[in-house]
Design an enzyme around this catalytic site. Sequence first.
Site, PDB file in Angstrom:
ATOM      1  N   PHE B  21     -25.639 -26.458 -34.449  1.00 41.16           N
ATOM      2  CA  PHE B  21     -25.512 -26.640 -32.967  1.00 41.16           C
ATOM      3  C   PHE B  21     -26.973 -26.420 -32.387  1.00 41.16           C
ATOM      4  O   PHE B  21     -27.864 -25.485 -33.141  1.00 41.16           O
ATOM      5  CB  PHE B  21     -24.574 -25.879 -32.226  1.00 41.16           C
ATOM      6  N   CYS B  22     -27.315 -26.877 -31.477  1.00 38.69           N
ATOM      7  CA  CYS B  22     -28.647 -26.497 -30.733  1.00 38.69           C
ATOM      8  C   CYS B  22     -29.086 -25.267 -30.721  1.00 38.69           C
ATOM      9  O   CYS B  22     -28.004 -24.388 -30.591  1.00 38.69           O
ATOM     10  CB  CYS B  22     -28.579 -26.765 -29.162  1.00 38.69           C
ATOM     11  N   PRO B  23     -30.034 -24.828 -31.110  1.00 40.79           N
ATOM     12  CA  PRO B  23     -31.166 -25.430 -31.221  1.00 40.79           C
ATOM     13  C   PRO B  23     -31.535 -25.964 -32.686  1.00 40.79           C
ATOM     14  O   PRO B  23     -32.485 -26.128 -33.294  1.00 40.79           O
ATOM     15  CB  PRO B  23     -32.193 -24.519 -30.946  1.00 40.79           C
ATOM     16  N   MET B  24     -30.542 -25.503 -33.638  1.00 39.46           N
ATOM     17  CA  MET B  24     -30.585 -25.410 -35.139  1.00 39.46           C
ATOM     18  C   MET B  24     -31.064 -26.913 -35.658  1.00 39.46           C
ATOM     19  O   MET B  24     -32.132 -26.873 -36.411  1.00 39.46           O
ATOM     20  CB  MET B  24     -29.487 -25.056 -35.879  1.00 39.46           C
ATOM     21  N   ASP B  48     -23.511 -32.373 -33.727  1.00 35.47           N
ATOM     22  CA  ASP B  48     -23.959 -31.866 -32.339  1.00 35.47           C
ATOM     23  C   ASP B  48     -23.958 -32.979 -31.449  1.00 35.47           C
ATOM     24  O   ASP B  48     -25.168 -33.743 -31.745  1.00 35.47           O
ATOM     25  CB  ASP B  48     -24.974 -30.735 -32.432  1.00 35.47           C
TER      26      ASP B  48
END
Lengths: 133, 84
Positions: B21-24, B48
């Site tokens: 998920f953000c920011p990954m 995501d």
Amino acid sequence: MAIIVHSGTMDKLYPAFMLASSASALDVETHLFFTFWGLSALKKGGLEAAKLPGLMRIGTGMMKGRIREAGVPTLSEMLAMCKESGDVKIYACSTTMELMKIREEDLIPEVDEIVGATAFMAIALDADIQLFI
Amino acid sequence: MMKGMVDEYVVNRTLDARGLFCPMPIVKLKKAVKEMADGEVIKVLATDPGSKRDVEAWCRKTGNSLLEASEADGVFTYIIRKGG
């Protein structure tokens, strides 16, 4: 981007690091100024010890479990990612250090500099985005 | 310029960001693209739903080209070329 990190609780530290890591992915230089309760996060073991705020603190373990399940990095991993990018600078507030009796050797090595509010203002004045978290 | 012609490309690299998920996904994308040469193409897989706008914004702001974006069975696929 310049962010004042004023709280050492998980709910505030996560957004600060998420914004910083997203910004670094865009090559946006980010400066995080840890002050007052935020500075406790920069003490050795501080990120690992961060809890949810107030009464919600009893749910910290559950929240950490959810974070792990969702594959979201821990706060320490977020910090490591930010530093690795080279675009994120970490500042410790000098007044808070005196106030909270924190010595330089108590801080994690990821801290770039110990500065006062004026030095941070000089940075914030040049930033396109300024946030207080 | 030939209208309607699909950009031809060879995928040089694949990034599997499914389950992240953000920011990954964006952080990993940035890292991967940094190691690529100009003109090389990366294929990104993500789950995501926020990645759609994030990838678009990232490409726009960093001067990379989003050649394709699609979704099938909850998996988003992005084809990005490094540089313009």
